[in-house]
Design an enzyme around this catalytic site. Structure first.
Site, PDB file in Angstrom:
ATOM      1  N   HIS A  45      -4.525   1.539   7.447  1.00  0.00           N
ATOM      2  CA  HIS A  45      -3.188   2.133   7.415  1.00  0.00           C
ATOM      3  C   HIS A  45      -3.114   3.274   6.394  1.00  0.00           C
ATOM      4  O   HIS A  45      -2.625   4.363   6.705  1.00  0.00           O
ATOM      5  CB  HIS A  45      -2.177   1.023   7.082  1.00  0.00           C
ATOM      6  CG  HIS A  45      -0.753   1.465   7.055  1.00  0.00           C
ATOM      7  ND1 HIS A  45       0.156   1.072   8.003  1.00  0.00           N
ATOM      8  CD2 HIS A  45      -0.076   2.272   6.198  1.00  0.00           C
ATOM      9  CE1 HIS A  45       1.335   1.627   7.723  1.00  0.00           C
ATOM     10  NE2 HIS A  45       1.218   2.351   6.628  1.00  0.00           N
ATOM     11  N   GLU A  46      -3.643   3.017   5.179  1.00  0.00           N
ATOM     12  CA  GLU A  46      -3.553   4.045   4.129  1.00  0.00           C
ATOM     13  C   GLU A  46      -4.486   5.223   4.415  1.00  0.00           C
ATOM     14  O   GLU A  46      -4.120   6.365   4.171  1.00  0.00           O
ATOM     15  CB  GLU A  46      -3.837   3.443   2.741  1.00  0.00           C
ATOM     16  CG  GLU A  46      -2.918   2.299   2.324  1.00  0.00           C
ATOM     17  CD  GLU A  46      -1.432   2.561   2.560  1.00  0.00           C
ATOM     18  OE1 GLU A  46      -0.994   3.721   2.477  1.00  0.00           O
ATOM     19  OE2 GLU A  46      -0.701   1.603   2.858  1.00  0.00           O
ATOM     20  N   CYS A  82       5.629  -0.023   7.339  1.00  0.00           N
ATOM     21  CA  CYS A  82       5.311   1.102   6.463  1.00  0.00           C
ATOM     22  C   CYS A  82       6.505   1.364   5.557  1.00  0.00           C
ATOM     23  O   CYS A  82       7.646   1.308   6.014  1.00  0.00           O
ATOM     24  CB  CYS A  82       5.008   2.334   7.314  1.00  0.00           C
ATOM     25  SG  CYS A  82       4.554   3.775   6.345  1.00  0.00           S
ATOM     26  N   LEU A  83       6.241   1.656   4.288  1.00  0.00           N
ATOM     27  CA  LEU A  83       7.335   1.936   3.349  1.00  0.00           C
ATOM     28  C   LEU A  83       8.107   3.197   3.762  1.00  0.00           C
ATOM     29  O   LEU A  83       9.237   3.383   3.342  1.00  0.00           O
ATOM     30  CB  LEU A  83       6.795   2.099   1.923  1.00  0.00           C
ATOM     31  CG  LEU A  83       6.262   0.825   1.261  1.00  0.00           C
ATOM     32  CD1 LEU A  83       5.748   1.128  -0.136  1.00  0.00           C
ATOM     33  CD2 LEU A  83       7.332  -0.249   1.203  1.00  0.00           C
ATOM     34  N   GLN A 139       2.925  10.095   1.249  1.00  0.00           N
ATOM     35  CA  GLN A 139       4.229   9.417   1.338  1.00  0.00           C
ATOM     36  C   GLN A 139       5.143   9.771   0.170  1.00  0.00           C
ATOM     37  O   GLN A 139       6.353   9.574   0.253  1.00  0.00           O
ATOM     38  CB  GLN A 139       4.041   7.891   1.371  1.00  0.00           C
ATOM     39  CG  GLN A 139       3.429   7.390   2.659  1.00  0.00           C
ATOM     40  CD  GLN A 139       3.292   5.877   2.624  1.00  0.00           C
ATOM     41  OE1 GLN A 139       2.316   5.355   2.106  1.00  0.00           O
ATOM     42  NE2 GLN A 139       4.268   5.170   3.145  1.00  0.00           N
ATOM     43  N   GLY A 193       0.826  -1.196   0.000  1.00  0.00           N
ATOM     44  CA  GLY A 193       0.000   0.000   0.000  1.00  0.00           C
ATOM     45  C   GLY A 193       0.856   1.240   0.000  1.00  0.00           C
ATOM     46  O   GLY A 193       2.005   1.207   0.454  1.00  0.00           O
ATOM     47  N   HIS A 210      -2.861   7.553   6.826  1.00  0.00           N
ATOM     48  CA  HIS A 210      -1.844   8.418   6.207  1.00  0.00           C
ATOM     49  C   HIS A 210      -2.463   9.723   5.705  1.00  0.00           C
ATOM     50  O   HIS A 210      -1.833  10.775   5.769  1.00  0.00           O
ATOM     51  CB  HIS A 210      -1.200   7.713   5.002  1.00  0.00           C
ATOM     52  CG  HIS A 210       0.023   6.913   5.347  1.00  0.00           C
ATOM     53  ND1 HIS A 210       1.120   7.464   5.972  1.00  0.00           N
ATOM     54  CD2 HIS A 210       0.348   5.620   5.121  1.00  0.00           C
ATOM     55  CE1 HIS A 210       2.052   6.525   6.125  1.00  0.00           C
ATOM     56  NE2 HIS A 210       1.608   5.394   5.636  1.00  0.00           N
TER      57      HIS A 210
HETATM   58 ZN    ZN Z   1       2.476   3.556   5.593  1.00  0.00          ZN
END
Ligand code: ZN
Length: 157
Positions: free
Chosen positions: A131-132, A89-90, A51, A46, A135
């Protein structure tokens, strides 16, 4: 398509609330394409627009390979149950934590054609949706993390 740079935890942009998309322009479609490429290149499931430094309510999710969900202006409209599992998380590479999330989540969003659709997911997909969406409100998984997962534990998994 272009690979975008992913901002890391500590970058103030990740703490800002993203603005809704009012009109789906070619720019938004390019953003979606680039985000999908970036997510795949980073081996993530995701990615949210903040981000990659874009404060718009746009996210992409690919929990199952080849099944990409594009979420424009997503809003969680229902959730139930509970799950506790590892989450990463990326924007926080190499780290993970245990979080508590709903087991089932339904999100209402728009696709790039401007069509509104509902997506219901359980387990990992429910986790990714939460999660997304977080963000887009400047929230990070570490805000709801019960505890960090140590490297020792990761090796065991
Ligand atoms: Zn994330």
């Amino acid at each position: 398509m272009a690979k975008l740079r992913i901002l890391k935890f500590g970058d103030p942009t990740l703490r800002k609330v993203a603005r809704p998309v009012e009109e789906i322009t070619p720019r938004i479609c390019t953003l979606l394409d680039d985000m999908i490429e970036t997510m795949r290149a980073a081996d993530g499931c995701g990615l949210a627009a903040p981000q990659v430094g874009v404060l718009r309510r746009v996210a992409v999710i690919e929990v199952e390979e080849g099944k990409v969900f594009e979420l424009i202006n997503p809003k969680i409209i229902a959730f139930s149950g509970e799950q506790e599992d590892a989450e990463g998380c990326l924007s926080n590479p190499g780290k993970a934590g245990v979080t508590k999330r709903p087991m089932h989540v339904t999100v209402r969003a728009m696709n790039r054609k401007g069509e509104t659709y509902d997506l219901t997911g359980s387990e990992l997909l429910a986790r990714a949706i939460c999660h997304e969406c977080d963000h887009l409100d400047g929230k990070l998984y570490t805000d709801v993390q019960i505890r960090e997962i140590t490297n020792k534990e990761k090796k065991k998994r």
